[in-house]
Design a protein around this motif. Sequence first.
Motif, PDB file in Angstrom:
ATOM      1  N   VAL A 145       1.030   7.242  13.622  1.00  0.00           N
ATOM      2  CA  VAL A 145       0.265   6.955  12.408  1.00  0.00           C
ATOM      3  C   VAL A 145       0.193   5.449  12.228  1.00  0.00           C
ATOM      4  CG1 VAL A 145       0.837   9.126  11.255  1.00  0.00           C
ATOM      5  CG2 VAL A 145       2.293   7.138  10.912  1.00  0.00           C
ATOM      6  N   GLU A 146      -0.844   5.004  11.529  1.00  0.00           N
ATOM      7  CA  GLU A 146      -1.018   3.583  11.251  1.00  0.00           C
ATOM      8  C   GLU A 146      -1.380   3.397   9.788  1.00  0.00           C
ATOM      9  OE1 GLU A 146      -4.031   2.236  13.967  1.00  0.00           O
ATOM     10  OE2 GLU A 146      -2.559   1.922  15.558  1.00  0.00           O
ATOM     11  N   CYS A 147      -0.948   2.283   9.236  1.00  0.00           N
ATOM     12  CA  CYS A 147      -1.251   1.957   7.855  1.00  0.00           C
ATOM     13  C   CYS A 147      -1.281   0.441   7.716  1.00  0.00           C
ATOM     14  CB  CYS A 147      -0.182   2.549   6.940  1.00  0.00           C
ATOM     15  SG  CYS A 147      -0.389   2.115   5.203  1.00  0.00           S
ATOM     16  N   THR A 148      -2.345  -0.088   7.151  1.00  0.00           N
ATOM     17  CA  THR A 148      -2.422  -1.517   6.864  1.00  0.00           C
ATOM     18  C   THR A 148      -1.909  -1.730   5.450  1.00  0.00           C
ATOM     19  OG1 THR A 148      -4.309  -1.757   8.331  1.00  0.00           O
ATOM     20  CG2 THR A 148      -3.946  -3.516   6.734  1.00  0.00           C
ATOM     21  N   THR A 149      -1.037  -2.706   5.293  1.00  0.00           N
ATOM     22  CA  THR A 149      -0.438  -2.939   3.991  1.00  0.00           C
ATOM     23  C   THR A 149      -0.070  -4.408   3.825  1.00  0.00           C
ATOM     24  OG1 THR A 149       1.246  -2.162   2.427  1.00  0.00           O
ATOM     25  CG2 THR A 149       1.927  -2.379   4.732  1.00  0.00           C
ATOM     26  N   VAL A 150       0.408  -4.737   2.660  1.00  0.00           N
ATOM     27  CA  VAL A 150       0.887  -6.089   2.364  1.00  0.00           C
ATOM     28  C   VAL A 150       2.399  -6.012   2.227  1.00  0.00           C
ATOM     29  CG1 VAL A 150       0.932  -7.918   0.616  1.00  0.00           C
ATOM     30  CG2 VAL A 150      -1.222  -6.795   1.196  1.00  0.00           C
ATOM     31  N   ASN A 151       3.095  -6.905   2.903  1.00  0.00           N
ATOM     32  CA  ASN A 151       4.536  -7.036   2.755  1.00  0.00           C
ATOM     33  C   ASN A 151       4.855  -8.456   2.331  1.00  0.00           C
ATOM     34  OD1 ASN A 151       5.143  -4.404   3.351  1.00  0.00           O
ATOM     35  ND2 ASN A 151       5.776  -4.779   5.432  1.00  0.00           N
ATOM     36  N   TYR A 152       6.119  -8.694   2.042  1.00  0.00           N
ATOM     37  CA  TYR A 152       6.558  -9.974   1.498  1.00  0.00           C
ATOM     38  C   TYR A 152       7.703 -10.546   2.323  1.00  0.00           C
ATOM     39  CZ  TYR A 152       3.755  -8.549  -2.465  1.00  0.00           C
ATOM     40  OH  TYR A 152       2.704  -8.154  -3.256  1.00  0.00           O
ATOM     41  N   ARG A 153       7.646 -11.834   2.546  1.00  0.00           N
ATOM     42  CA  ARG A 153       8.737 -12.540   3.216  1.00  0.00           C
ATOM     43  C   ARG A 153       9.850 -12.824   2.200  1.00  0.00           C
ATOM     44  NH1 ARG A 153       3.946 -14.801   5.028  1.00  0.00           N
ATOM     45  NH2 ARG A 153       3.588 -14.534   7.265  1.00  0.00           N
ATOM     46  N   LYS A 154      10.978 -13.272   2.706  1.00  0.00           N
ATOM     47  CA  LYS A 154      12.107 -13.595   1.834  1.00  0.00           C
ATOM     48  C   LYS A 154      11.724 -14.625   0.779  1.00  0.00           C
ATOM     49  CE  LYS A 154      16.887 -15.167   1.920  1.00  0.00           C
ATOM     50  NZ  LYS A 154      18.004 -15.607   2.765  1.00  0.00           N
ATOM     51  N   ASP A 155      10.862 -15.577   1.150  1.00  0.00           N
ATOM     52  CA  ASP A 155      10.453 -16.622   0.198  1.00  0.00           C
ATOM     53  C   ASP A 155       9.399 -16.141  -0.802  1.00  0.00           C
ATOM     54  OD1 ASP A 155       8.032 -16.562   1.593  1.00  0.00           O
ATOM     55  OD2 ASP A 155       8.240 -18.580   2.413  1.00  0.00           O
ATOM     56  N   ASN A 177       0.843  -1.197   0.000  1.00  0.00           N
ATOM     57  CA  ASN A 177       0.000   0.000   0.000  1.00  0.00           C
ATOM     58  C   ASN A 177       0.882   1.252   0.000  1.00  0.00           C
ATOM     59  OD1 ASN A 177      -1.850   2.037   0.470  1.00  0.00           O
ATOM     60  ND2 ASN A 177      -2.629   1.202   2.387  1.00  0.00           N
ATOM     61  N   ASN A 178       1.486   1.552  -1.139  1.00  0.00           N
ATOM     62  CA  ASN A 178       2.407   2.688  -1.228  1.00  0.00           C
ATOM     63  C   ASN A 178       1.737   4.023  -0.946  1.00  0.00           C
ATOM     64  OD1 ASN A 178       4.830   1.270  -1.851  1.00  0.00           O
ATOM     65  ND2 ASN A 178       4.003   0.888  -3.882  1.00  0.00           N
ATOM     66  N   MET A 179       0.506   4.193  -1.400  1.00  0.00           N
ATOM     67  CA  MET A 179      -0.202   5.461  -1.140  1.00  0.00           C
ATOM     68  C   MET A 179      -0.468   5.626   0.357  1.00  0.00           C
ATOM     69  SD  MET A 179      -0.363   7.149  -3.901  1.00  0.00           S
ATOM     70  CE  MET A 179      -1.497   8.422  -3.411  1.00  0.00           C
ATOM     71  N   GLY A 180      -0.862   4.558   1.016  1.00  0.00           N
ATOM     72  CA  GLY A 180      -1.108   4.620   2.452  1.00  0.00           C
ATOM     73  C   GLY A 180       0.161   4.926   3.220  1.00  0.00           C
ATOM     74  N   LEU A 181       1.275   4.317   2.805  1.00  0.00           N
ATOM     75  CA  LEU A 181       2.551   4.582   3.458  1.00  0.00           C
ATOM     76  C   LEU A 181       2.983   6.031   3.251  1.00  0.00           C
ATOM     77  CD1 LEU A 181       4.405   1.280   2.506  1.00  0.00           C
ATOM     78  CD2 LEU A 181       3.533   1.920   4.768  1.00  0.00           C
ATOM     79  N   LYS A 182       2.817   6.547   2.037  1.00  0.00           N
ATOM     80  CA  LYS A 182       3.171   7.949   1.769  1.00  0.00           C
ATOM     81  C   LYS A 182       2.316   8.890   2.599  1.00  0.00           C
ATOM     82  CE  LYS A 182       4.944   7.240  -2.869  1.00  0.00           C
ATOM     83  NZ  LYS A 182       4.760   7.453  -4.290  1.00  0.00           N
ATOM     84  N   HIS A 183       1.041   8.588   2.720  1.00  0.00           N
ATOM     85  CA  HIS A 183       0.130   9.412   3.527  1.00  0.00           C
ATOM     86  C   HIS A 183       0.560   9.398   4.987  1.00  0.00           C
ATOM     87  CE1 HIS A 183      -3.571  11.395   4.686  1.00  0.00           C
ATOM     88  NE2 HIS A 183      -3.811  10.428   5.560  1.00  0.00           N
ATOM     89  N   ALA A 184       0.922   8.229   5.512  1.00  0.00           N
ATOM     90  CA  ALA A 184       1.361   8.117   6.905  1.00  0.00           C
ATOM     91  C   ALA A 184       2.635   8.918   7.136  1.00  0.00           C
ATOM     92  CB  ALA A 184       1.575   6.646   7.270  1.00  0.00           C
ATOM     93  N   ILE A 185       3.587   8.817   6.221  1.00  0.00           N
ATOM     94  CA  ILE A 185       4.842   9.556   6.359  1.00  0.00           C
ATOM     95  C   ILE A 185       4.597  11.056   6.272  1.00  0.00           C
ATOM     96  CG2 ILE A 185       7.054  10.008   5.207  1.00  0.00           C
ATOM     97  CD1 ILE A 185       7.066   6.938   4.569  1.00  0.00           C
ATOM     98  N   ASP A 186       3.672  11.460   5.417  1.00  0.00           N
ATOM     99  CA  ASP A 186       3.314  12.875   5.313  1.00  0.00           C
ATOM    100  C   ASP A 186       2.731  13.385   6.633  1.00  0.00           C
ATOM    101  OD1 ASP A 186       2.947  15.356   3.839  1.00  0.00           O
ATOM    102  OD2 ASP A 186       0.796  14.895   3.882  1.00  0.00           O
ATOM    103  N   LYS A 187       1.865  12.589   7.255  1.00  0.00           N
ATOM    104  CA  LYS A 187       1.288  12.984   8.545  1.00  0.00           C
ATOM    105  C   LYS A 187       2.375  13.088   9.623  1.00  0.00           C
ATOM    106  CE  LYS A 187      -2.622  11.089   9.836  1.00  0.00           C
ATOM    107  NZ  LYS A 187      -3.664  10.061  10.071  1.00  0.00           N
ATOM    108  N   LEU A 188       3.330  12.170   9.604  1.00  0.00           N
ATOM    109  CA  LEU A 188       4.436  12.247  10.560  1.00  0.00           C
ATOM    110  C   LEU A 188       5.248  13.524  10.354  1.00  0.00           C
ATOM    111  CD1 LEU A 188       5.932   8.640  10.734  1.00  0.00           C
ATOM    112  CD2 LEU A 188       4.802   9.899  12.572  1.00  0.00           C
ATOM    113  N   SER A 189       5.514  13.854   9.107  1.00  0.00           N
ATOM    114  CA  SER A 189       6.313  15.053   8.829  1.00  0.00           C
ATOM    115  C   SER A 189       5.596  16.334   9.235  1.00  0.00           C
ATOM    116  CB  SER A 189       6.710  15.105   7.355  1.00  0.00           C
ATOM    117  OG  SER A 189       5.595  15.389   6.541  1.00  0.00           O
ATOM    118  N   LYS A 190       4.267  16.258   9.352  1.00  0.00           N
ATOM    119  CA  LYS A 190       3.481  17.417   9.780  1.00  0.00           C
ATOM    120  C   LYS A 190       3.236  17.433  11.288  1.00  0.00           C
ATOM    121  CE  LYS A 190       1.316  18.109   5.339  1.00  0.00           C
ATOM    122  NZ  LYS A 190       0.121  17.966   4.517  1.00  0.00           N
ATOM    123  N   GLY A 191       3.870  16.482  12.021  1.00  0.00           N
ATOM    124  CA  GLY A 191       3.817  16.526  13.464  1.00  0.00           C
ATOM    125  C   GLY A 191       2.950  15.502  14.164  1.00  0.00           C
TER     126      GLY A 191
END
Length: 116
Positions: free
Chosen positions: A41-51, A23-37
């Motif tokens: 922040v929370e964001c639900t997303t999908v990540n991948y294991r090494k396999d 969820n790249n848009m959600g992550l960008k939104h969360a980082i933007d909120k952090l940069s504004k103070g």
Amino acid sequence: CGYKSSEAVNKSMLGLMQGPKTNNMGLKHAIDKLSKGADQVECTTVNYRKDGSMFTNLLTMGPVYSEDKEDEEIGRREAAYYVGMLTNVGERAQDMSHMDEPEEKDDGGNTEDITV
């Protein structure tokens, strides 16, 4: 996520755990909120294991403040670091999925669906 510490130290999460369904848009939104103070922040997303297998997680991030630094322009403490925690919510959801199913009751052959 399947990586040895020697494989993960000084590596970006982007290269290790993110992929096509992240969820790249959600992550960008969360980082933007952090940069504004924002303090958290929370964001639900999908990540991948090494396999290559996917998992759904809740990323919670927040600043760690330097005690002696305040940004005079914005009138608040300056973040020295940011901390992120991943909670695997996909497996948690699977573990709890049985709660939506009716419980079976042994009443001598008479069966009823009981919804909890």
